[in-house]
Design a protein around this motif. Sequence first.
Motif, mmCIF file in Angstrom:
data_model
loop_
_atom_site.group_PDB
_atom_site.id
_atom_site.type_symbol
_atom_site.label_atom_id
_atom_site.label_comp_id
_atom_site.label_asym_id
_atom_site.label_seq_id
_atom_site.Cartn_x
_atom_site.Cartn_y
_atom_site.Cartn_z
ATOM 1 N N GLN A 374 0.828 -1.207 0.000
ATOM 2 C CA GLN A 374 0.000 0.000 0.000
ATOM 3 C C GLN A 374 0.863 1.258 0.000
ATOM 4 O O GLN A 374 0.529 2.263 -0.641
ATOM 5 C CB GLN A 374 -0.929 -0.001 1.225
ATOM 6 C CG GLN A 374 -1.896 -1.173 1.267
ATOM 7 C CD GLN A 374 -2.798 -1.231 0.058
ATOM 8 O OE1 GLN A 374 -3.385 -0.234 -0.349
ATOM 9 N NE2 GLN A 374 -2.893 -2.401 -0.552
ATOM 10 N N LEU A 375 1.991 1.201 0.724
ATOM 11 C CA LEU A 375 2.906 2.348 0.736
ATOM 12 C C LEU A 375 3.550 2.544 -0.632
ATOM 13 O O LEU A 375 3.792 3.684 -1.058
ATOM 14 C CB LEU A 375 3.979 2.149 1.808
ATOM 15 C CG LEU A 375 3.490 2.286 3.257
ATOM 16 C CD1 LEU A 375 4.562 1.819 4.229
ATOM 17 C CD2 LEU A 375 3.098 3.729 3.563
ATOM 18 N N LEU A 376 3.847 1.432 -1.308
ATOM 19 C CA LEU A 376 4.417 1.551 -2.655
ATOM 20 C C LEU A 376 3.425 2.219 -3.600
ATOM 21 O O LEU A 376 3.815 3.013 -4.466
ATOM 22 C CB LEU A 376 4.799 0.160 -3.186
ATOM 23 C CG LEU A 376 6.006 -0.499 -2.505
ATOM 24 C CD1 LEU A 376 6.203 -1.911 -3.035
ATOM 25 C CD2 LEU A 376 7.272 0.324 -2.726
ATOM 26 N N LEU A 377 2.148 1.890 -3.432
ATOM 27 C CA LEU A 377 1.124 2.551 -4.249
ATOM 28 C C LEU A 377 1.085 4.043 -3.950
ATOM 29 O O LEU A 377 0.917 4.863 -4.860
ATOM 30 C CB LEU A 377 -0.239 1.922 -3.974
ATOM 31 C CG LEU A 377 -0.434 0.478 -4.457
ATOM 32 C CD1 LEU A 377 -1.799 -0.048 -4.044
ATOM 33 C CD2 LEU A 377 -0.280 0.393 -5.971
ATOM 34 N N ARG A 378 1.260 4.378 -2.664
ATOM 35 C CA ARG A 378 1.292 5.808 -2.313
ATOM 36 C C ARG A 378 2.523 6.493 -2.918
ATOM 37 O O ARG A 378 2.455 7.658 -3.319
ATOM 38 C CB ARG A 378 1.283 5.970 -0.791
ATOM 39 C CG ARG A 378 -0.108 5.828 -0.186
ATOM 40 C CD ARG A 378 -0.072 5.956 1.313
ATOM 41 N NE ARG A 378 0.440 7.232 1.779
ATOM 42 C CZ ARG A 378 -0.291 8.342 1.901
ATOM 43 N NH1 ARG A 378 -1.568 8.324 1.564
ATOM 44 N NH2 ARG A 378 0.249 9.457 2.356
ATOM 45 N N GLN A 379 3.625 5.768 -2.974
ATOM 46 C CA GLN A 379 4.821 6.347 -3.581
ATOM 47 C C GLN A 379 4.608 6.606 -5.070
ATOM 48 O O GLN A 379 5.092 7.593 -5.617
ATOM 49 C CB GLN A 379 6.013 5.420 -3.358
ATOM 50 C CG GLN A 379 6.510 5.412 -1.908
ATOM 51 C CD GLN A 379 7.666 4.453 -1.703
ATOM 52 O OE1 GLN A 379 7.928 3.600 -2.548
ATOM 53 N NE2 GLN A 379 8.337 4.571 -0.577
ATOM 54 N N LEU A 380 3.892 5.673 -5.730
ATOM 55 C CA LEU A 380 3.574 5.896 -7.140
ATOM 56 C C LEU A 380 2.692 7.124 -7.309
ATOM 57 O O LEU A 380 2.873 7.924 -8.240
ATOM 58 C CB LEU A 380 2.881 4.657 -7.717
ATOM 59 C CG LEU A 380 3.741 3.398 -7.847
ATOM 60 C CD1 LEU A 380 2.899 2.240 -8.343
ATOM 61 C CD2 LEU A 380 4.914 3.655 -8.794
ATOM 62 N N GLU A 381 1.731 7.273 -6.402
ATOM 63 C CA GLU A 381 0.881 8.461 -6.439
ATOM 64 C C GLU A 381 1.703 9.713 -6.159
ATOM 65 O O GLU A 381 1.455 10.776 -6.736
ATOM 66 C CB GLU A 381 -0.235 8.324 -5.409
ATOM 67 C CG GLU A 381 -1.229 7.204 -5.713
ATOM 68 C CD GLU A 381 -2.242 7.034 -4.601
ATOM 69 O OE1 GLU A 381 -2.125 7.752 -3.578
ATOM 70 O OE2 GLU A 381 -3.131 6.190 -4.737
ATOM 71 N N GLU A 382 2.690 9.568 -5.283
ATOM 72 C CA GLU A 382 3.533 10.712 -4.940
ATOM 73 C C GLU A 382 4.336 11.182 -6.163
ATOM 74 O O GLU A 382 4.511 12.388 -6.384
ATOM 75 C CB GLU A 382 4.471 10.326 -3.801
ATOM 76 C CG GLU A 382 5.370 11.455 -3.337
ATOM 77 C CD GLU A 382 6.347 10.995 -2.286
ATOM 78 O OE1 GLU A 382 7.398 10.422 -2.671
ATOM 79 O OE2 GLU A 382 6.066 11.190 -1.106
ATOM 80 N N LYS A 383 4.811 10.213 -6.969
ATOM 81 C CA LYS A 383 5.571 10.587 -8.159
ATOM 82 C C LYS A 383 4.721 11.403 -9.134
ATOM 83 O O LYS A 383 5.233 12.265 -9.854
ATOM 84 C CB LYS A 383 6.099 9.339 -8.855
ATOM 85 C CG LYS A 383 7.215 8.639 -8.086
ATOM 86 C CD LYS A 383 7.730 7.428 -8.836
ATOM 87 C CE LYS A 383 8.864 6.759 -8.085
ATOM 88 N NZ LYS A 383 9.380 5.564 -8.800
ATOM 89 N N ALA A 384 3.442 11.111 -9.134
ATOM 90 C CA ALA A 384 2.545 11.860 -10.010
ATOM 91 C C ALA A 384 2.336 13.280 -9.515
ATOM 92 O O ALA A 384 1.828 14.129 -10.250
ATOM 93 C CB ALA A 384 1.193 11.145 -10.109
ATOM 94 N N ASN A 385 2.729 13.549 -8.271
ATOM 95 C CA ASN A 385 2.568 14.872 -7.687
ATOM 96 C C ASN A 385 3.877 15.670 -7.690
ATOM 97 O O ASN A 385 4.031 16.583 -6.885
ATOM 98 C CB ASN A 385 2.057 14.751 -6.242
ATOM 99 C CG ASN A 385 0.615 14.286 -6.183
ATOM 100 O OD1 ASN A 385 -0.202 14.743 -6.963
ATOM 101 N ND2 ASN A 385 0.321 13.378 -5.266
#
Length: 546
Positions: A374-385
């Motif tokens: 789940q944290l890795l998914l958040r990191q992917l979302e973070e890259k989009a930001n």
Amino acid sequence: MSFANSVALDLFRRAGLEALGQPCHRILFGSEARCDGCPAERTDLDGKRQAITLKTKEGDIYLKVSCQVWQGQCLLSLHDVSQEIALLRRSDLDRKELQAKNILLERRRRLNQEEHQFLTQIMDNLPEALLAVDENFLVQRQNRAVLDLFPRQIGSHCYALFGNSAPCPDCPAQRGFSEANGQKKSHETGGRVYTEIFSVSPNGKGGLLLFRDITRQVELIGQIRGQREEIASKNKVLSLLVDFGIYMQKETGIKEVAGYFLDAILPDLHGGAAGLIINDIRAGNIWLSHQSGMTTEEWKTVTKACMSRDLQRFKPGGLLADSVLPWRTSTQIPLMGAQGQRVGLVLLEGSINQEALGILRLVTEPLGAYFQNQLLLRQLEEKANKDALTGLFNRGYLTQSLEEEQEKFRGYGIHHALVLGDINQLKKLNDHYGHETGDRLIVAVAEALRSTLRNTDIAARTGGDEFIVLLTNSTDEDAAYFIERLQTQVFPSLILLLPDGSEFPVTVSLGKAGTDKHPPEVLTKEADRQMYAAKEQFYATASRYR
């Protein structure tokens, strides 16, 4: 025919024949000629008998005709044998029917005998004792294994096998074998233990009883009870793991997974209070916290301690101080991801031995892997930001992070500060040397800011030449030190080489504001005011380019 008595006349009448004045051969045989060997012509045929049939509407009349010659006259005696013939026919039919039934019965008997022999052979080949009983528990059939299993027990009823004169207490079949179908009952007699399995008979009457001697198994159970308890415990853990794994696959909400772990899984493995802390991808921040058995104030103390920078370094061995936890003794289990990175903590009341701790880790390991994913998914979302040019965060991510820090300020009193920056003379550089050179200046400032940040801080590009830095767990004074370090140690040594070979000094106007001096909602406005004041001061000594 010259004379006929009343009986003969009645027979002829029933047959619709006119007798008197007619030749006998016409009346009886419907022939115009005399019969061959007529007694009237041959005396040697005196007393001859012949059978004839008269057709009537009511049915055939069977007659026996005997001829006698008396005083030159031929006397015909007619004897009605219709009833005898009917009886003979009926008797013959009954005989044939009886014969057919006997044949069928004999065939059925042979089939039953063959089936009985076949079933007996099958039953005798079974290694376990099998009885077939009727509704009254009377034994109808049994195999050889019954004599081997109960050599001393003789009786016509199944319950006699155990020395009983009446059905066994609590026998499942007392209310019928249909209700007892598939049930089991244990018996103990003569130091032996037996299991009885009930089944309904194929014909629906009575039932089949299968007996097994489980004495050895019972003895083994007594010898390995401890091992069985351990196996049961492991099976329980395995079942929990399977259920938990299925739940995590179906449920994507992290709060629901955390609640299921604490409320449904953990109580079967641990009896005290417990808490779950999941780190955020941004150090110094908590993504998720869930607890059971603690007061609000106790949990607030624990979660605040988890926000410390030292604990949030994601080190495998990072644990809370015992003084932070509300229990006299406690156990902390780090939640580890697949790469060995700590993603959170499981906090348990009381000390736990190594065996129980090993079992708990069987559950916490997949839990750690789940939260790491789940944290890795958040990191992917973070890259989009992130800003495409500088790699710094964009305004949307900064706004979200700022809201999180405001929550920490309101809930725990943890201060934060903002630093706003604006690059000086970027327009002049763009106009003289092109936007590519201007972009190089923006990237240089971004890298300088990033190199000075802690892992809990955030730098975002909010405009063409504007930057905002979020300093977590910092005061207004901390922000002032941060600006001073940038202006005295970082930017003075930063020079941009221009296409014509000249050097362009990098300067940035900065402003700051902290929650220890200003309300959270005015930090941006106050820092922006100070930044423009610094810019005015810069252009007081440098020509302004518009």
